[in-house]
Design an enzyme around this catalytic site. Structure first.
Site, PDB file in Angstrom:
ATOM      1  N   ARG A 142       0.829  -1.208   0.000  1.00 42.70           N
ATOM      2  CA  ARG A 142       0.000   0.000   0.000  1.00 42.70           C
ATOM      3  C   ARG A 142       0.862   1.256   0.000  1.00 42.70           C
ATOM      4  N   LEU A 147       1.148   3.117   5.488  1.00 40.13           N
ATOM      5  CA  LEU A 147       1.247   2.022   6.456  1.00 40.13           C
ATOM      6  C   LEU A 147      -0.067   1.906   7.238  1.00 40.13           C
ATOM      7  N   GLY A 183      -2.209  -0.877   7.224  1.00 42.18           N
ATOM      8  CA  GLY A 183      -3.032  -2.006   6.788  1.00 42.18           C
ATOM      9  C   GLY A 183      -4.500  -1.672   6.596  1.00 42.18           C
ATOM     10  N   LYS A 195     -14.889   4.023  12.142  1.00 35.13           N
ATOM     11  CA  LYS A 195     -15.227   4.695  13.401  1.00 35.13           C
ATOM     12  C   LYS A 195     -15.403   6.197  13.195  1.00 35.13           C
ATOM     13  N   GLY A 233     -23.363  -9.274   9.950  1.00 36.23           N
ATOM     14  CA  GLY A 233     -22.229  -9.363  10.882  1.00 36.23           C
ATOM     15  C   GLY A 233     -21.780  -7.970  11.283  1.00 36.23           C
ATOM     16  N   GLU A 269     -29.563 -11.507   6.185  1.00 38.83           N
ATOM     17  CA  GLU A 269     -28.661 -12.416   6.909  1.00 38.83           C
ATOM     18  C   GLU A 269     -29.110 -13.855   6.673  1.00 38.83           C
ATOM     19  N   ALA A 308     -20.990  -7.966   2.699  1.00 37.93           N
ATOM     20  CA  ALA A 308     -20.188  -8.078   3.939  1.00 37.93           C
ATOM     21  C   ALA A 308     -20.474  -9.426   4.576  1.00 37.93           C
ATOM     22  N   ALA A 328      -8.195  -6.263  15.058  1.00 34.82           N
ATOM     23  CA  ALA A 328      -6.941  -5.517  15.056  1.00 34.82           C
ATOM     24  C   ALA A 328      -6.144  -5.741  16.347  1.00 34.82           C
ATOM     25  N   HIS A 362     -19.460   5.962  41.518  1.00 34.18           N
ATOM     26  CA  HIS A 362     -20.865   6.308  41.320  1.00 34.18           C
ATOM     27  C   HIS A 362     -20.979   7.774  40.914  1.00 34.18           C
TER      28      HIS A 362
HETATM   29  P1  FAD Z   1      -4.170  -6.014   7.621  1.00 39.34           P
HETATM   30  O1  FAD Z   1      -4.557  -4.875   8.440  1.00 39.34           O
HETATM   31  O2  FAD Z   1      -5.119  -6.500   6.587  1.00 39.34           O
HETATM   32  O3  FAD Z   1      -2.791  -5.620   6.944  1.00 39.34           O
HETATM   33  C1  FAD Z   1      -2.148  -6.437   6.036  1.00 39.34           C
HETATM   34  C2  FAD Z   1      -1.305  -5.564   5.131  1.00 39.34           C
HETATM   35  O4  FAD Z   1      -0.492  -6.428   4.346  1.00 39.34           O
HETATM   36  C3  FAD Z   1      -2.112  -4.724   4.159  1.00 39.34           C
HETATM   37  O5  FAD Z   1      -1.762  -3.367   4.273  1.00 39.34           O
HETATM   38  C4  FAD Z   1      -1.719  -5.264   2.773  1.00 39.34           C
HETATM   39  O6  FAD Z   1      -1.603  -4.226   1.799  1.00 39.34           O
HETATM   40  C5  FAD Z   1      -0.365  -5.875   3.068  1.00 39.34           C
HETATM   41  N1  FAD Z   1      -0.028  -6.972   2.152  1.00 39.34           N
HETATM   42  C6  FAD Z   1      -0.778  -8.036   1.822  1.00 39.34           C
HETATM   43  N2  FAD Z   1      -0.110  -8.859   0.993  1.00 39.34           N
HETATM   44  C7  FAD Z   1       1.109  -8.275   0.794  1.00 39.34           C
HETATM   45  C8  FAD Z   1       2.248  -8.641   0.040  1.00 39.34           C
HETATM   46  N3  FAD Z   1       2.299  -9.773  -0.655  1.00 39.34           N
HETATM   47  N4  FAD Z   1       3.310  -7.806   0.069  1.00 39.34           N
HETATM   48  C9  FAD Z   1       3.294  -6.648   0.780  1.00 39.34           C
HETATM   49  N5  FAD Z   1       2.234  -6.269   1.515  1.00 39.34           N
HETATM   50  C10 FAD Z   1       1.162  -7.073   1.522  1.00 39.34           C
HETATM   51  N6  FAD Z   1     -10.963  -4.741  13.846  1.00 39.34           N
HETATM   52  C11 FAD Z   1     -11.057  -4.275  15.100  1.00 39.34           C
HETATM   53  O7  FAD Z   1     -10.435  -4.830  16.017  1.00 39.34           O
HETATM   54  N7  FAD Z   1     -11.811  -3.165  15.396  1.00 39.34           N
HETATM   55  C12 FAD Z   1     -12.517  -2.536  14.447  1.00 39.34           C
HETATM   56  O8  FAD Z   1     -13.189  -1.546  14.746  1.00 39.34           O
HETATM   57  C13 FAD Z   1     -12.471  -3.021  13.122  1.00 39.34           C
HETATM   58  N8  FAD Z   1     -13.160  -2.408  12.144  1.00 39.34           N
HETATM   59  C14 FAD Z   1     -13.066  -2.889  10.872  1.00 39.34           C
HETATM   60  C15 FAD Z   1     -13.822  -2.264   9.888  1.00 39.34           C
HETATM   61  C16 FAD Z   1     -13.759  -2.717   8.592  1.00 39.34           C
HETATM   62  C17 FAD Z   1     -14.564  -2.033   7.526  1.00 39.34           C
HETATM   63  C18 FAD Z   1     -12.913  -3.807   8.259  1.00 39.34           C
HETATM   64  C19 FAD Z   1     -12.798  -4.287   6.839  1.00 39.34           C
HETATM   65  C20 FAD Z   1     -12.167  -4.443   9.233  1.00 39.34           C
HETATM   66  C21 FAD Z   1     -12.252  -3.991  10.554  1.00 39.34           C
HETATM   67  N9  FAD Z   1     -11.548  -4.601  11.579  1.00 39.34           N
HETATM   68  C22 FAD Z   1     -11.650  -4.148  12.853  1.00 39.34           C
HETATM   69  C23 FAD Z   1     -10.672  -5.751  11.321  1.00 39.34           C
HETATM   70  C24 FAD Z   1      -9.207  -5.280  11.259  1.00 39.34           C
HETATM   71  O9  FAD Z   1      -9.084  -4.308  10.252  1.00 39.34           O
HETATM   72  C25 FAD Z   1      -8.297  -6.464  10.979  1.00 39.34           C
HETATM   73  O10 FAD Z   1      -8.525  -7.490  11.926  1.00 39.34           O
HETATM   74  C26 FAD Z   1      -6.845  -6.036  11.058  1.00 39.34           C
HETATM   75  O11 FAD Z   1      -6.567  -5.001  10.146  1.00 39.34           O
HETATM   76  C27 FAD Z   1      -5.921  -7.220  10.789  1.00 39.34           C
HETATM   77  O12 FAD Z   1      -4.609  -6.808  10.844  1.00 39.34           O
HETATM   78  P2  FAD Z   1      -3.456  -7.548  10.014  1.00 39.34           P
HETATM   79  O13 FAD Z   1      -2.202  -6.860  10.381  1.00 39.34           O
HETATM   80  O14 FAD Z   1      -3.547  -9.007  10.222  1.00 39.34           O
HETATM   81  O15 FAD Z   1      -3.813  -7.312   8.487  1.00 39.34           O
HETATM   82  P1  NAI Z   2     -18.841 -11.419   9.854  1.00 42.47           P
HETATM   83  O1  NAI Z   2     -18.295 -12.778   9.870  1.00 42.47           O
HETATM   84  O2  NAI Z   2     -18.856 -10.594  11.083  1.00 42.47           O
HETATM   85  O3  NAI Z   2     -20.357 -11.448   9.347  1.00 42.47           O
HETATM   86  C1  NAI Z   2     -20.717 -11.989   8.116  1.00 42.47           C
HETATM   87  C2  NAI Z   2     -22.198 -12.311   8.177  1.00 42.47           C
HETATM   88  O4  NAI Z   2     -22.628 -12.659   6.891  1.00 42.47           O
HETATM   89  C3  NAI Z   2     -22.523 -13.469   9.094  1.00 42.47           C
HETATM   90  O5  NAI Z   2     -23.574 -13.117   9.930  1.00 42.47           O
HETATM   91  C4  NAI Z   2     -22.885 -14.575   8.128  1.00 42.47           C
HETATM   92  O6  NAI Z   2     -23.831 -15.497   8.662  1.00 42.47           O
HETATM   93  C5  NAI Z   2     -23.472 -13.784   6.982  1.00 42.47           C
HETATM   94  N1  NAI Z   2     -23.450 -14.441   5.686  1.00 42.47           N
HETATM   95  C6  NAI Z   2     -22.478 -15.235   5.180  1.00 42.47           C
HETATM   96  N2  NAI Z   2     -22.797 -15.606   3.931  1.00 42.47           N
HETATM   97  C7  NAI Z   2     -23.987 -15.015   3.641  1.00 42.47           C
HETATM   98  C8  NAI Z   2     -24.827 -15.012   2.501  1.00 42.47           C
HETATM   99  N3  NAI Z   2     -24.494 -15.659   1.385  1.00 42.47           N
HETATM  100  N4  NAI Z   2     -25.973 -14.290   2.543  1.00 42.47           N
HETATM  101  C9  NAI Z   2     -26.315 -13.604   3.675  1.00 42.47           C
HETATM  102  N5  NAI Z   2     -25.556 -13.589   4.787  1.00 42.47           N
HETATM  103  C10 NAI Z   2     -24.397 -14.276   4.762  1.00 42.47           C
HETATM  104  O7  NAI Z   2     -18.074 -10.689   8.662  1.00 42.47           O
HETATM  105  P2  NAI Z   2     -18.004  -9.164   8.234  1.00 42.47           P
HETATM  106  O8  NAI Z   2     -19.119  -8.389   8.826  1.00 42.47           O
HETATM  107  O9  NAI Z   2     -17.822  -9.182   6.766  1.00 42.47           O
HETATM  108  O10 NAI Z   2     -16.669  -8.691   8.919  1.00 42.47           O
HETATM  109  C11 NAI Z   2     -15.431  -9.347   8.590  1.00 42.47           C
HETATM  110  C12 NAI Z   2     -14.485  -9.311   9.745  1.00 42.47           C
HETATM  111  O11 NAI Z   2     -14.043  -8.001   9.992  1.00 42.47           O
HETATM  112  C13 NAI Z   2     -15.144  -9.821  10.992  1.00 42.47           C
HETATM  113  O12 NAI Z   2     -14.602 -11.092  11.251  1.00 42.47           O
HETATM  114  C14 NAI Z   2     -14.746  -8.877  12.062  1.00 42.47           C
HETATM  115  O13 NAI Z   2     -13.954  -9.534  12.992  1.00 42.47           O
HETATM  116  C15 NAI Z   2     -13.917  -7.810  11.374  1.00 42.47           C
HETATM  117  N6  NAI Z   2     -14.506  -6.514  11.740  1.00 42.47           N
HETATM  118  C16 NAI Z   2     -14.447  -6.114  13.041  1.00 42.47           C
HETATM  119  C17 NAI Z   2     -15.034  -4.946  13.440  1.00 42.47           C
HETATM  120  C18 NAI Z   2     -14.999  -4.587  14.874  1.00 42.47           C
HETATM  121  O14 NAI Z   2     -14.213  -5.173  15.612  1.00 42.47           O
HETATM  122  N7  NAI Z   2     -15.791  -3.631  15.325  1.00 42.47           N
HETATM  123  C19 NAI Z   2     -15.715  -4.063  12.498  1.00 42.47           C
HETATM  124  C20 NAI Z   2     -15.750  -4.593  11.178  1.00 42.47           C
HETATM  125  C21 NAI Z   2     -15.140  -5.758  10.819  1.00 42.47           C
END
Ligand code: FAD
Ligand code: NAI
Length: 467
Positions: A40, A43, A45, A56, A184, A205, A272, A323, A446
């Site tokens: 990317r 930095l 991810g 958020k 989800g 869902e 999603a 994360a 409290h």
């Molecule tokens: P990532 O954050 O996915 O980072 C991996 C990095 O590796 C990426 O930047 C990618 O570009 C890089 N990469 C991949 N392949 C290669 C390669 N071959 N060479 C070089 N670089 C590469 N989690 C929470 O705990 N709280 C939340 O509020 C939350 N909100 C979320 C909201 C959304 C919309 C989404 C999609 C996810 C959310 N998550 C949340 C989940 C969280 O983002 C992930 O669990 C977390 O980012 C995982 O961290 P990671 O380091 O494993 O991977």
């Molecule tokens: P998720 O696993 O939370 O939810 C996916 C949902 O889709 C499930 O309820 C599943 O039963 C449903 N589903 C699966 N296939 C389907 C289909 N064909 N039709 C209808 N419903 C279907 O996955 P989501 O929401 O995509 O998030 C991915 C990951 O990102 C999660 O595992 C979560 O840990 C992480 N994340 C965390 C956040 C946080 O910590 N606040 C915020 C956003 C993402």
């Protein structure tokens, strides 16, 4: 000394998300010569760029908008007139937060002398990786490549009408009708954002309840609250296809168990349904790294893959895709590489859904705990908490599940505006092996929402005071 001559780096981390950047910084802090490959432009991810942080930012901003426009503040004597939405400004403020935070990681890399290798990484063998046209060698390599959206067969994401979470974080206008496929965490958070900004939102869902993995009562209560807020929840329903014509979509759905089909007309569709590990293009075969049946990089308790010197953490490895789980694994893997004992207690990882109210849990659900043995459960509603009542913020409850014999806390679930912050005390108590009695006899200030945690602990013994 021999290693220094043999390898360019002691540690190469692939991916600079919360797992990878933390692993790299920790490794450097431990005196290891560290590089981090990231393809990317920035930095941080998924989490910082297109996940936790921008979602958020929009959740916060949309909540302010709803508070201002919904008339909710009038009862407190706060009246607004002429409130309007400037969506471009909302996106701009989100982008600013992302820029500040991703820039912060770049600063931390410089401060800790972590070398950022820009480009996609691909293994050539167990110690040799090509990154952006150059080949580097390292004694230890950490795979931290994260995850990306699971595609739904037959539904093409165009990031205009049919979007994934990245597209849903950047919609240029408020949709009239957003259909979310998947009840989800992403579906409910981003569905909440656009509902607050004025969209009609329908969540489809597949299962008979939203939020799989969460405690059963919490799932039911959450569904009730989302419906009260005006979200349509079509549970037990599957999407059989999406057709797009111009800027509109037709979403074909039918009961998961079979039955009469119906069509939902929408101008935005969010897919999603979960996320899958990023392994494409890594050329793991060249290093001989084995995958699990679910396509994750297989690891042992210490984050070692089957190949000596190659490790994996975060979303690309098994476990919750969160994360903070990735970050803790980043610290632990670096410590293990440095010969220390890095540990993550995967039984005590909090999960938070940042809707309003927030939905948080740590440890076992009541169902999972009961499957393991006899339990006692204490519950306390925010309706009976003085601060929540004063703030007119009484949705939700605290639920504590304890072992019936030892009283040890096995799980804590909170539905509350402050659940995401409150769950930390539960995680800490569980990490220290607390009993419900330990929590019940801890003095809580409290008037605070946190007193509901103490009261739920007292309820485990059947003796709460305020209900
Ligand atoms: P990532 O954050 O996915 O980072 C991996 C990095 O590796 C990426 O930047 C990618 O570009 C890089 N990469 C991949 N392949 C290669 C390669 N071959 N060479 C070089 N670089 C590469 N989690 C929470 O705990 N709280 C939340 O509020 C939350 N909100 C979320 C909201 C959304 C919309 C989404 C999609 C996810 C959310 N998550 C949340 C989940 C969280 O983002 C992930 O669990 C977390 O980012 C995982 O961290 P990671 O380091 O494993 O991977
Ligand atoms: P998720 O696993 O939370 O939810 C996916 C949902 O889709 C499930 O309820 C599943 O039963 C449903 N589903 C699966 N296939 C389907 C289909 N064909 N039709 C209808 N419903 C279907 O996955 P989501 O929401 O995509 O998030 C991915 C990951 O990102 C999660 O595992 C979560 O840990 C992480 N994340 C965390 C956040 C946080 O910590 N606040 C915020 C956003 C993402």
């Amino acid at each position: 000394m021999a290693d220094e001559q043999q390898y360019d780096y002691d540690v190469l981390v692939i991916g600079a998300g919360p797992g990878g950047y933390v692993a790299a910084i920790r490794a450097a802090q431990l005196g290891l010569r560290t590089a981090c490959a990231e393809s990317r432009e920035t930095l941080g991810g998924t989490c910082l760029n297109v996940g936790c942080i921008p979602s958020k930012a929009l959740l916060h901003a949309s909540e302010l908008y709803e508070e201002a426009t919904g008339g909710h503040l009038a009862k407190f004597g706060v009246n607004f007139q002429g409130v309007s939405l400037d969506l471009d400004q909302m996106h701009a403020e989100k982008a600013k937060a992302v820029k500040e935070l991703t820039g912060g990681i770049e600063f931390l890399f410089k401060k800790n002398k972590v070398t950022w290798l820009k480009g996609r990484a691909a293994f050539q063998d167990a110690h040799r990786v090509e990154v952006g046209g150059q080949v580097v060698t390292a004694k230890d390599i950490v795979i931290a490549t994260g995850s990306s959206v699971t595609p739904l067969p037959g539904v093409a994401i165009d990031q205009k009408v049919v979007v994934d979470s990245t597209g849903a974080l950047a919609l240029p206008k408020v949709p009239e009708h957003l259909v979310v496929i998947g009840g989800g965490v992403i579906g409910l958070e981003l569905g909440s954002v656009w509902r607050r900004l004025g969209a009609k939102v329908t969540v489809v869902e597949y299962l008979d309840q939203i939020l799989p993995g969460f405690d059963g009562e919490v799932r039911k209560e959450s569904a009730k609250l989302f419906k009260k807020q005006g979200m349509d929840l079509l549970t037990g329903t599957k999407v059989t296809g999406v057709t797009v014509e111009g800027d509109r979509a037709q979403v074909q759905v039918e009961p998961a168990a079979g039955g009469e089909a119906q069509v939902l007309a929408a101008d935005a569709v969010l897919v999603a349904i979960g996320r899958k590990p990023n392994i494409d293009g890594l050329n793991l075969e060249a290093a001989g790294v084995a995958l699990t049946e679910r396509g994750q990089v297989g690891i042992d308790h210490d984050f070692r893959t089957n190949v000596p010197g190659i490790w994996a953490i975060g979303d690309v490895a098994p476990g919750l895709m969160l994360a903070h789980k990735a970050e803790d694994e980043g610290v632990a893997v670096a410590e293990n590489i440095a010969g220390q004992t890095g540990i993550v207690n995967h039984d005590v990882i909090p999960s938070v859904v940042y809707t309003m109210p927030e939905i948080a849990g740590v440890g076992l659900s009541e169902e999972a705990a009961k499957a393991k043995g006899e339990v006692k459960v204490g519950k306390f509603p925010f309706m009976a908490n003085s601060r929540a009542k004063t703030n007119r913020d009484t949705d939700g409850f605290v639920k504590i599940i304890a072992d019936a014999n030892t009283d040890r806390v096995l799980g804590v679930w909170i539905v509350s505006s402050l659940a995401g912050t409150m769950i930390a005390q539960a995680a800490q108590a569980m990490e220290f092996g607390a009993t419900s009695e330990d929590i019940a006899y801890t003095c809580h200030a409290h008037p605070t929402h946190s007193e509901a945690v103490k009261e739920a602990a007292m309820a485990v013994q059947g003796k709460p005071i305020h209900i």
